[in-house]
Design an enzyme around this catalytic site. Structure first.
Site, mmCIF file in Angstrom:
data_model
loop_
_atom_site.group_PDB
_atom_site.id
_atom_site.type_symbol
_atom_site.label_atom_id
_atom_site.label_comp_id
_atom_site.label_asym_id
_atom_site.label_seq_id
_atom_site.Cartn_x
_atom_site.Cartn_y
_atom_site.Cartn_z
ATOM 1 N N LYS A 22 0.837 -1.218 0.000
ATOM 2 C CA LYS A 22 0.000 0.000 0.000
ATOM 3 C C LYS A 22 0.864 1.257 0.000
ATOM 4 C CE LYS A 22 -1.794 1.540 4.078
ATOM 5 N NZ LYS A 22 -1.551 2.956 4.432
ATOM 6 N N ASN A 23 1.835 1.295 0.894
ATOM 7 C CA ASN A 23 2.574 2.547 1.068
ATOM 8 C C ASN A 23 3.597 2.802 -0.039
ATOM 9 O OD1 ASN A 23 0.996 3.106 3.237
ATOM 10 N ND2 ASN A 23 2.501 2.485 4.780
ATOM 11 N N ARG A 93 -4.041 9.964 4.478
ATOM 12 C CA ARG A 93 -2.877 10.819 4.685
ATOM 13 C C ARG A 93 -2.084 11.016 3.386
ATOM 14 N NH1 ARG A 93 -0.066 14.228 8.254
ATOM 15 N NH2 ARG A 93 2.128 13.947 7.872
ATOM 16 N N CYS A 117 -5.447 7.738 9.192
ATOM 17 C CA CYS A 117 -5.658 7.112 10.504
ATOM 18 C C CYS A 117 -5.439 8.127 11.608
ATOM 19 C CB CYS A 117 -4.684 5.943 10.689
ATOM 20 S SG CYS A 117 -5.113 4.508 9.698
ATOM 21 N N ARG A 122 -0.633 14.829 13.282
ATOM 22 C CA ARG A 122 0.211 14.390 12.160
ATOM 23 C C ARG A 122 0.475 15.623 11.300
ATOM 24 N NH1 ARG A 122 -1.995 8.856 9.619
ATOM 25 N NH2 ARG A 122 0.114 8.779 8.786
ATOM 26 N N PRO A 123 1.412 16.472 11.749
ATOM 27 C CA PRO A 123 1.651 17.726 11.038
ATOM 28 C C PRO A 123 2.235 17.496 9.646
ATOM 29 C CG PRO A 123 3.288 17.425 12.787
ATOM 30 C CD PRO A 123 2.316 16.291 12.904
ATOM 31 N N ILE A 124 2.158 18.534 8.799
ATOM 32 C CA ILE A 124 2.781 18.457 7.465
ATOM 33 C C ILE A 124 3.790 19.594 7.288
ATOM 34 C CG2 ILE A 124 0.926 17.189 6.301
ATOM 35 C CD1 ILE A 124 -0.024 19.928 5.165
ATOM 36 N N ASP A 125 4.286 20.114 8.429
ATOM 37 C CA ASP A 125 5.224 21.235 8.369
ATOM 38 C C ASP A 125 6.468 20.912 7.538
ATOM 39 O OD1 ASP A 125 5.636 19.404 10.530
ATOM 40 O OD2 ASP A 125 7.162 20.733 11.356
ATOM 41 N N ASP A 307 3.960 0.501 12.276
ATOM 42 C CA ASP A 307 2.765 -0.114 11.682
ATOM 43 C C ASP A 307 2.599 -1.580 12.099
ATOM 44 O OD1 ASP A 307 2.446 2.307 10.443
ATOM 45 O OD2 ASP A 307 3.065 1.630 8.454
ATOM 46 N N ARG A 399 -8.911 -0.408 4.067
ATOM 47 C CA ARG A 399 -8.037 0.635 3.511
ATOM 48 C C ARG A 399 -6.661 0.067 3.178
ATOM 49 N NH1 ARG A 399 -7.121 5.601 6.932
ATOM 50 N NH2 ARG A 399 -5.704 5.833 5.187
HETATM 51 C C1 EPZ Z 1 3.958 6.852 6.595
HETATM 52 O O1 EPZ Z 1 3.183 7.897 7.130
HETATM 53 C C2 EPZ Z 1 3.038 5.683 6.419
HETATM 54 N N1 EPZ Z 1 1.976 6.060 5.501
HETATM 55 C C3 EPZ Z 1 2.460 5.262 7.753
HETATM 56 O O2 EPZ Z 1 1.709 4.090 7.559
HETATM 57 C C4 EPZ Z 1 3.596 4.935 8.717
HETATM 58 O O3 EPZ Z 1 3.074 4.689 9.998
HETATM 59 C C5 EPZ Z 1 4.577 6.105 8.797
HETATM 60 O O4 EPZ Z 1 5.031 6.479 7.462
HETATM 61 C C6 EPZ Z 1 5.823 5.801 9.622
HETATM 62 O O5 EPZ Z 1 6.484 4.684 9.105
HETATM 63 C C7 EPZ Z 1 2.180 6.028 4.202
HETATM 64 O O6 EPZ Z 1 3.260 5.732 3.701
HETATM 65 C C8 EPZ Z 1 1.022 6.381 3.328
HETATM 66 P P1 EPZ Z 1 5.989 10.177 8.676
HETATM 67 P P2 EPZ Z 1 3.729 9.381 7.154
HETATM 68 O O7 EPZ Z 1 5.877 11.464 7.970
HETATM 69 O O8 EPZ Z 1 4.507 9.639 5.932
HETATM 70 C C9 EPZ Z 1 6.268 13.427 12.143
HETATM 71 C C10 EPZ Z 1 -0.104 2.624 7.874
HETATM 72 O O9 EPZ Z 1 -0.610 2.058 8.874
HETATM 73 N N2 EPZ Z 1 6.098 14.451 11.090
HETATM 74 O O10 EPZ Z 1 7.179 9.320 8.434
HETATM 75 O O11 EPZ Z 1 2.573 10.238 7.476
HETATM 76 C C11 EPZ Z 1 4.979 12.612 12.336
HETATM 77 O O12 EPZ Z 1 4.065 13.268 13.168
HETATM 78 C C12 EPZ Z 1 0.305 4.075 7.913
HETATM 79 O O13 EPZ Z 1 0.049 2.064 6.790
HETATM 80 C C13 EPZ Z 1 6.212 15.794 11.429
HETATM 81 O O14 EPZ Z 1 6.440 16.161 12.576
HETATM 82 O O15 EPZ Z 1 4.677 9.304 8.426
HETATM 83 C C14 EPZ Z 1 5.538 11.330 12.926
HETATM 84 O O16 EPZ Z 1 5.734 11.473 14.310
HETATM 85 C C15 EPZ Z 1 -0.135 4.797 9.129
HETATM 86 N N3 EPZ Z 1 6.049 16.739 10.432
HETATM 87 C C16 EPZ Z 1 6.902 11.183 12.261
HETATM 88 O O17 EPZ Z 1 7.220 12.476 11.719
HETATM 89 C C17 EPZ Z 1 5.803 16.383 9.142
HETATM 90 O O18 EPZ Z 1 5.678 17.285 8.294
HETATM 91 C C18 EPZ Z 1 6.942 10.178 11.118
HETATM 92 O O19 EPZ Z 1 5.855 10.441 10.222
HETATM 93 C C19 EPZ Z 1 5.707 15.020 8.804
HETATM 94 C C20 EPZ Z 1 5.867 14.070 9.808
#
Ligand code: EPZ
Length: 421
Positions: A22-23, A93, A117, A122-125, A307, A399
């Site tokens: 999926k990812n 997301r 989820c 879950r910020p996007i900064d 995950d 999903r």
């Molecule tokens: C990906 O999410 C996966 N989703 C998630 O899988 C997975 O849990 C996660 O990576 C971690 O491995 C997809 O690939 C679609 P991150 P993502 O940005 O990209 C912080 C599942 O169950 N952060 O690596 O959203 C964030 O809050 C899903 O399949 C910021 O602070 O995860 C987290 O603590 C759920 N600012 C950490 O980084 C940002 O701008 C890692 O999040 C972005 C992230």
């Protein structure tokens, strides 16, 4: 509302193929709009999140069709849109991953904050900051994120957290940017390597994926490509955990053992006998009650994946002793705990630490999935429990798992899709 009805207590046995990741498929589908030529993505799992992504592509004016064999054909020649409606942004997301590719293709993009989820904030900064560094003007107005960039420019971007989504967004934005982009402290997840492979098949120049530094040399044009998505390591972890919790002898085909190494180590601790059979199969045998797994702390790849924490916790619930989990990635990733307790599990949570005292047997119960992997954990626990469980909230499981009931039934489990009571 649909649910899974699971009659537990039966060991699993047989051989099963692991679905495509999926990812991986979601960012790869976002990459297809970087060219006007057709692309074909093979090994696409049949998931709600893939369906939502196809809807986004069609909304943008692209052709996007899935056939019965798991091939998705995308043609972005006629892409006219620059925006994704809020209703689709909220579905998942990974809708935010389109920001980099729409901006690259059209010079502007209009999105809103993504859903997905509920795992806490879950910020996007990091996504927004990186695109700004590449020259995008971004402002938020009336719930919309408005992005503009005549042509993005490569630069060095040091991520403060190795975010998977931010790394992907930058790579997508950089593929056709002017000059070279270097992502420092990039996420090292296998899905980043898969995105690199697809972009390079399109004529891109991406290197370093899988390491903490990814380099993208922007090219003028990308062409169409055919690409097969890697196996889903979290779906594999789910099936391995199911075999560990319920017992049995299961051969997983189409799996990359290295991608699930941390999970295999934990399940080895649990006393399962695990062996790689060839380069793309793993056999797991579990004939007694699992042993406790010590201390499991989630971490970015190659650490123990967040995950897989919920499904591993389901194994710990029936282990002969205490296992301690520490969740480091997301603040609310213990949504499954209260439901596992309904099934008789003994779990104490203090902030991000969960202490599990394994019990000899769980008992079937009516439980509710509130996010994707929590739902998977409840299914795994139900397979190991005495009696019948009903896991509602199947829309969360759908999903990320391609007809989980069929996969588990093929291993001898008694699982049916029913209408929730
Ligand atoms: C990906 O999410 C996966 N989703 C998630 O899988 C997975 O849990 C996660 O990576 C971690 O491995 C997809 O690939 C679609 P991150 P993502 O940005 O990209 C912080 C599942 O169950 N952060 O690596 O959203 C964030 O809050 C899903 O399949 C910021 O602070 O995860 C987290 O603590 C759920 N600012 C950490 O980084 C940002 O701008 C890692 O999040 C972005 C992230």
């Amino acid at each position: 509302m649909n649910a899974l009805s699971i009659s537990g207590g039966k060991p699993l046995s047989g051989s099963v193929r692991v679905q495509g990741a999926k990812n991986s498929v979601l960012p790869i589908l976002a990459a297809t709009i970087l060219t006007g030529e057709p692309a074909v993505i093979r090994n696409c799992p049949n998931l709600l999140d893939v369906e939502y992504t196809l809807r986004i592509l069609r909304h943008l004016g692209c052709g996007a069709e899935r056939d019965r064999d798991g091939n998705v054909a995308v043609s972005a020649a006629g892409m006219t849109g620059i925006g994704i409606p809020d209703s689709l942004m909220r579905k998942m997301r990974s809708s935010v991953i389109f920001m980099g590719s729409i901006l690259s293709r059209a010079g502007e993009a209009v999105l809103s904050r993504p859903g997905g989820c509920d795992l806490g904030a879950r910020p996007i900064d990091l996504h927004l900051e990186a695109l700004r560094q590449m020259g995008a003007e971004i402002r938020e107005e009336g719930g919309n994120i408005l992005c503009k960039a005549a042509r993005l420019t490569g630069c060095e971007i040091a991520l403060k957290i190795p975010s998977v989504g931010a790394t992907e967004n930058i790579i997508l934005a950089a593929a056709k940017a002017k000059g070279v982009t270097r992502v420092v402290n990039a996420a090292r997840e296998p899905e980043i390597e898969d995105l690199q492979a697809f972009l390079n098949a399109m004529g891109g120049r991406v290197s370093g994926a899988g390491s903490p530094i990814v380099t993208v040399e922007g090219v003028e044009t990308l062409r169409g490509a055919v690409h097969s998505v890697i196996p889903d390591r979290i779906a594999a972890a789910t099936l391995l955990s199911a075999a560990a919790a319920a017992g049995g002898d299961v051969l997983l085909r189409d799996v990359r053992p290295n991608d699930v190494a941390a999970v295999l180590t934990a399940l080895g601790e649990a006393g399962c006998s695990i062996g790689a059979e060839g380069a793309s199969s793993v056999r797991i045998r579990s004939s007694r009650r699992p042993k406790p797994m010590g201390f499991i702390q989630t971490a970015p790849h190659p650490g123990f994946p967040t995950d897989a924490q919920p499904v591993a916790m389901a194994v710990a619930c029936v282990a002969d002793g205490m296992t301690v989990f520490r969740e480091t990635m997301f603040e609310h990733r213990y949504n499954h705990v209260s439901e596992l307790i309904r099934m008789g599990a003994r779990i104490d949570v203090t902030e991000r630490t969960a202490v599990i005292h394994g019990v000899p047997r769980l008992s079937g119960a009516t439980v509710a999935a509130t996010d994707l992997r929590s739902g998977a954990a409840l299914a795994v626990a139900a397979l190991a429990a005495d009696g019948v469980s009903e896991v509602s909230g199947l829309e969360h499981i759908d999903r990320g798992y391609d007809t989980l009931e069929d996969t588990l039934s093929s291993l001898g489990a008694d699982v049916r899709r029913v209408t929730a009571h």
